[in-house]
Design an enzyme around this catalytic site. Structure first.
Site, PDB file in Angstrom:
ATOM      1  CE  LYS A  17      -5.775   1.293  -6.172  1.00 32.48           C
ATOM      2  NZ  LYS A  17      -5.895   0.742  -4.796  1.00 32.48           N
ATOM      3  CE1 TYR A  57     -11.284  -0.800  -5.387  1.00 34.73           C
ATOM      4  CE2 TYR A  57     -11.756   1.515  -5.762  1.00 34.73           C
ATOM      5  CZ  TYR A  57     -10.849   0.477  -5.645  1.00 34.73           C
ATOM      6  OH  TYR A  57      -9.505   0.713  -5.800  1.00 34.73           O
ATOM      7  CG  ASN A 159      -3.043  -0.423  -2.832  1.00 33.41           C
ATOM      8  OD1 ASN A 159      -3.489   0.363  -3.649  1.00 33.41           O
ATOM      9  ND2 ASN A 159      -3.757  -1.401  -2.305  1.00 33.41           N
ATOM     10  CG  HIS A 162      -7.913  -2.053  -9.358  1.00 30.55           C
ATOM     11  ND1 HIS A 162      -8.561  -2.754  -8.363  1.00 30.55           N
ATOM     12  CD2 HIS A 162      -8.435  -2.516 -10.526  1.00 30.55           C
ATOM     13  CE1 HIS A 162      -9.445  -3.572  -8.907  1.00 30.55           C
ATOM     14  NE2 HIS A 162      -9.382  -3.455 -10.225  1.00 30.55           N
ATOM     15  CD  GLU A 173     -12.242  -4.675 -11.585  1.00 34.42           C
ATOM     16  OE1 GLU A 173     -12.469  -4.810 -10.377  1.00 34.42           O
ATOM     17  OE2 GLU A 173     -11.100  -4.814 -12.086  1.00 34.42           O
TER      18      GLU A 173
HETATM   19  P1  GDP Z   1      -7.044  -5.285  -3.985  1.00 38.21           P
HETATM   20  O1  GDP Z   1      -7.884  -6.084  -4.928  1.00 38.21           O
HETATM   21  O2  GDP Z   1      -5.782  -5.983  -3.588  1.00 38.21           O
HETATM   22  O3  GDP Z   1      -6.761  -3.879  -4.463  1.00 38.21           O
HETATM   23  O4  GDP Z   1      -7.873  -5.115  -2.637  1.00 38.21           O
HETATM   24  P2  GDP Z   1      -9.462  -4.969  -2.360  1.00 38.21           P
HETATM   25  O5  GDP Z   1     -10.246  -5.151  -3.616  1.00 38.21           O
HETATM   26  O6  GDP Z   1      -9.778  -5.823  -1.194  1.00 38.21           O
HETATM   27  O7  GDP Z   1      -9.583  -3.474  -1.863  1.00 38.21           O
HETATM   28  C1  GDP Z   1      -9.617  -2.407  -2.764  1.00 38.21           C
HETATM   29  C2  GDP Z   1      -8.795  -1.262  -2.226  1.00 38.21           C
HETATM   30  O8  GDP Z   1      -9.369  -0.799  -1.010  1.00 38.21           O
HETATM   31  C3  GDP Z   1      -7.349  -1.617  -1.868  1.00 38.21           C
HETATM   32  O9  GDP Z   1      -6.484  -1.581  -2.965  1.00 38.21           O
HETATM   33  C4  GDP Z   1      -7.031  -0.564  -0.842  1.00 38.21           C
HETATM   34  O10 GDP Z   1      -6.662   0.670  -1.446  1.00 38.21           O
HETATM   35  C5  GDP Z   1      -8.351  -0.388  -0.111  1.00 38.21           C
HETATM   36  N1  GDP Z   1      -8.465  -1.236   1.063  1.00 38.21           N
HETATM   37  C6  GDP Z   1      -8.821  -2.546   1.065  1.00 38.21           C
HETATM   38  N2  GDP Z   1      -8.837  -3.040   2.295  1.00 38.21           N
HETATM   39  C7  GDP Z   1      -8.480  -2.014   3.107  1.00 38.21           C
HETATM   40  C8  GDP Z   1      -8.328  -1.894   4.547  1.00 38.21           C
HETATM   41  O11 GDP Z   1      -8.497  -2.831   5.298  1.00 38.21           O
HETATM   42  N3  GDP Z   1      -7.969  -0.682   5.041  1.00 38.21           N
HETATM   43  C9  GDP Z   1      -7.746   0.380   4.241  1.00 38.21           C
HETATM   44  N4  GDP Z   1      -7.380   1.526   4.805  1.00 38.21           N
HETATM   45  N5  GDP Z   1      -7.870   0.322   2.885  1.00 38.21           N
HETATM   46  C10 GDP Z   1      -8.240  -0.861   2.327  1.00 38.21           C
HETATM   47 MG    MG Z   2      -9.893  -6.002  -5.475  1.00 37.49          MG
END
Ligand code: GDP
Ligand code: MG
Length: 204
Positions: A17, A57, A159, A162, A173
């Site tokens: 990212k 997403y 973070n 991805h 993806e």
């Molecule tokens: P990943 O697969 O571990 O990256 O997580 P997800 O697919 O659930 O979420 C995608 C991205 O959305 C994450 O990498 C975070 O940058 C963001 N994100 C997800 N959940 C949260 C949340 O509860 N709060 C915030 N602020 N950002 C979130």
């Molecule tokens: Mg994810």
């Protein structure tokens, strides 16, 4: 469908990212995937559009619900009140913040290939929230962000990276970010040591 290909041919999508690029982490991150034995099959640097990020997403129609529920649960586990009880409302805000974050600088998209690539990469990447991701993982070692802090400031949690969450997600993806001709099919010399059944020909 999931079991048709040999596990050593599995592919996953990784995105470094914009914060990962800005922190000069491209080498550190790719090193971790290389040293475990995965093979880089495609790579490109680009500045994404908001449309590309939203599509990325929402390729999985369940993502909105699942991510919203995951967020609510993570608040409750910490004894905190979630900003809303509606998972879709929560994800709408997350998605808006993600679009704002992911287009702000160049990112690096990559396809990594090798045995159990999806699960292995997720293990190396660590949990979504850097505050609680394990030490030794990319997110656990290099970021100190939290949901609480990101939400207080109205932004996405930063973070670094991805990685696809399942083989189905990976397939969608990879198709979203790469044309088939951008993915290179080739052999890596070390694959013999990783995958050959008999290891014949090592001794003189
Ligand atoms: P990943 O697969 O571990 O990256 O997580 P997800 O697919 O659930 O979420 C995608 C991205 O959305 C994450 O990498 C975070 O940058 C963001 N994100 C997800 N959940 C949260 C949340 O509860 N709060 C915030 N602020 N950002 C979130
Ligand atoms: Mg994810």
């Amino acid at each position: 469908m999931e079991n048709k290909i040999h596990p050593k041919k599995e592919r996953t999508l990784v995105i470094i990212k914009p914060d990962g690029v800005q922190r000069s982490m491209i080498g550190e991150i790719t090193k971790r995937f290389e040293r475990i034995g995965l093979k880089l099959a495609a790579v490109k640097m680009m500045v994404a559009t908001e449309e590309q990020i939203e599509k990325h997403y929402t390729l999985d129609p369940e993502w909105r619900r699942i991510t919203g529920e995951k967020t609510i649960e993570s608040y409750k586990k910490k004894g905190l009140k979630p900003p809303s009880e509606d998972p879709f409302e929560i994800t709408e805000a997350i998605l808006k913040n993600l679009k704002n974050y992911m287009v702000k600088g160049p990112l690096v998209a990559m396809v990594w290939e090798g045995a159990h690539a999806v699960k292995i990469v997720r293990k190396l990447v660590g949990g979504t929230e850097p505050l609680s991701s394990d030490v030794g993982t990319i997110r656990g070692d290099f970021v100190l962000d939290s949901y609480q802090m990101a939400d207080a400031d109205g932004r996405a949690v930063r973070n670094l990276i991805h990685a696809s969450g399942s083989t189905g997600e990976a397939e969608n993806e990879i198709n979203h970010w790469f044309k088939p001709e951008e993915i290179v099919n080739y052999k890596l010399a070390q694959e013999r040591i990783l995958y050959d059944v008999n290891l014949d020909g090592l001794l003189e």
